[in-house]
Design a protein around this motif. Structure first.
Motif, PDB file in Angstrom:
ATOM      1  N   GLY A  20     -15.330  -5.317 -39.545  1.00 57.09           N
ATOM      2  CA  GLY A  20     -14.168  -5.523 -38.692  1.00 57.09           C
ATOM      3  C   GLY A  20     -14.451  -6.513 -37.573  1.00 57.09           C
ATOM      4  O   GLY A  20     -13.617  -7.369 -37.254  1.00 57.09           O
ATOM      5  N   ARG A  24     -12.579 -10.015 -37.051  1.00 53.41           N
ATOM      6  CA  ARG A  24     -11.915 -10.333 -35.781  1.00 53.41           C
ATOM      7  C   ARG A  24     -12.340 -11.711 -35.291  1.00 53.41           C
ATOM      8  O   ARG A  24     -11.527 -12.547 -34.928  1.00 53.41           O
ATOM      9  N   GLY A  50      -4.536  -5.353 -36.298  1.00 50.41           N
ATOM     10  CA  GLY A  50      -5.357  -4.145 -36.197  1.00 50.41           C
ATOM     11  C   GLY A  50      -4.503  -2.911 -35.955  1.00 50.41           C
ATOM     12  O   GLY A  50      -4.757  -1.842 -36.524  1.00 50.41           O
ATOM     13  N   ALA A  80     -10.971  -0.991 -38.389  1.00 54.65           N
ATOM     14  CA  ALA A  80      -9.948  -1.241 -37.359  1.00 54.65           C
ATOM     15  C   ALA A  80     -10.560  -1.171 -35.964  1.00 54.65           C
ATOM     16  O   ALA A  80     -10.207  -1.946 -35.085  1.00 54.65           O
ATOM     17  N   SER A  87      -5.956  -1.437 -31.384  1.00 55.50           N
ATOM     18  CA  SER A  87      -5.238  -0.648 -32.384  1.00 55.50           C
ATOM     19  C   SER A  87      -5.270   0.834 -32.026  1.00 55.50           C
ATOM     20  O   SER A  87      -4.272   1.537 -32.177  1.00 55.50           O
TER      21      SER A  87
END
Length: 135
Positions: A20, A24, A50, A80, A87
Motif C-alpha cells: 500500500g 501510494r 483509499g 489501505a 481511509s
C-alpha cells in the motif's frame, strides 16, 4: 490468539502495508506529474481511493460476508492503511455520522486542526533541533 496466529497476522498486515505504501508513493507521483499543478491532487486522489477501498472491503465483509479475516487484514488494515490512513479516518467518521453526528463533526475538526498544529510543531521542533527558524 495463539502466538502463531499473531505472527501470521503481523506478516499479513506487513505485506499489505508495504504494498500500500509503495502504491501510494507511485500513484501520488504519477497523478501529480500528470496534472502539473500546485494543488496536491496526487494526495487527494490517494485519500479518496483509499477511502473507497476501505469502505468497499469493510462493507462487503459486514453486509455480505465477503472476505476472510486474513483478507480483511491484508486489504483493509494493511494495504489501505499503508496506502492512506485517511481511509481509516473517513470510515470512522462515516460510522459516527449515523450514530453520533456531533462526534463525527468533532472528529473532523479535531483531526484537521490537530494535524495542522502537529505539522507546524514538527517544523518548529526541526528548526529548534537544527538551529533554523521557519521563514
Amino acid at each position: 490468539m495463539e502466538a502463531r496466529d499473531a505472527i501470521t497476522s503481523i506478516v499479513i498486515v506487513l505485506l499489505g502495508g508495504g504494498l500500500g505504501a509503495v502504491a501510494r508513493w507511485k500513484l501520488s507521483m504519477l497523478v501529480q506529474e500528470k496534472c502539473g499543478c500546485m494543488f496536491p491532487l496526487g494526495t487527494l486522489v490517494v485519500n479518496v481511493l483509499g477511502s473507497f477501498l476501505l469502505g468497499f472491503v469493510l462493507g462487503a465483509a459486514k453486509f455480505y460476508g465477503v472476505f476472510t479475516r486474513e483478507q480483511r487484514l491484508f486489504l483493509a488494515t494493511g494495504f489501505a492503511g499503508g496506502f492512506t490512513t485517511f481511509s481509516t479516518f473517513s470510515y470512522e467518521t462515516f460510522t459516527l455520522l449515523s450514530e453520533m453526528p456531533l462526534y463525527a463533526a468533532l472528529n473532523i475538526v479535531a483531526n484537521v486542526l490537530a494535524g495542522l498544529a502537529a505539522v507546524y510543531l514538527g517544523m518548529v521542533a526541526a528548526g529548534v533541533l537544527y538551529g533554523r527558524t521557519m521563514g
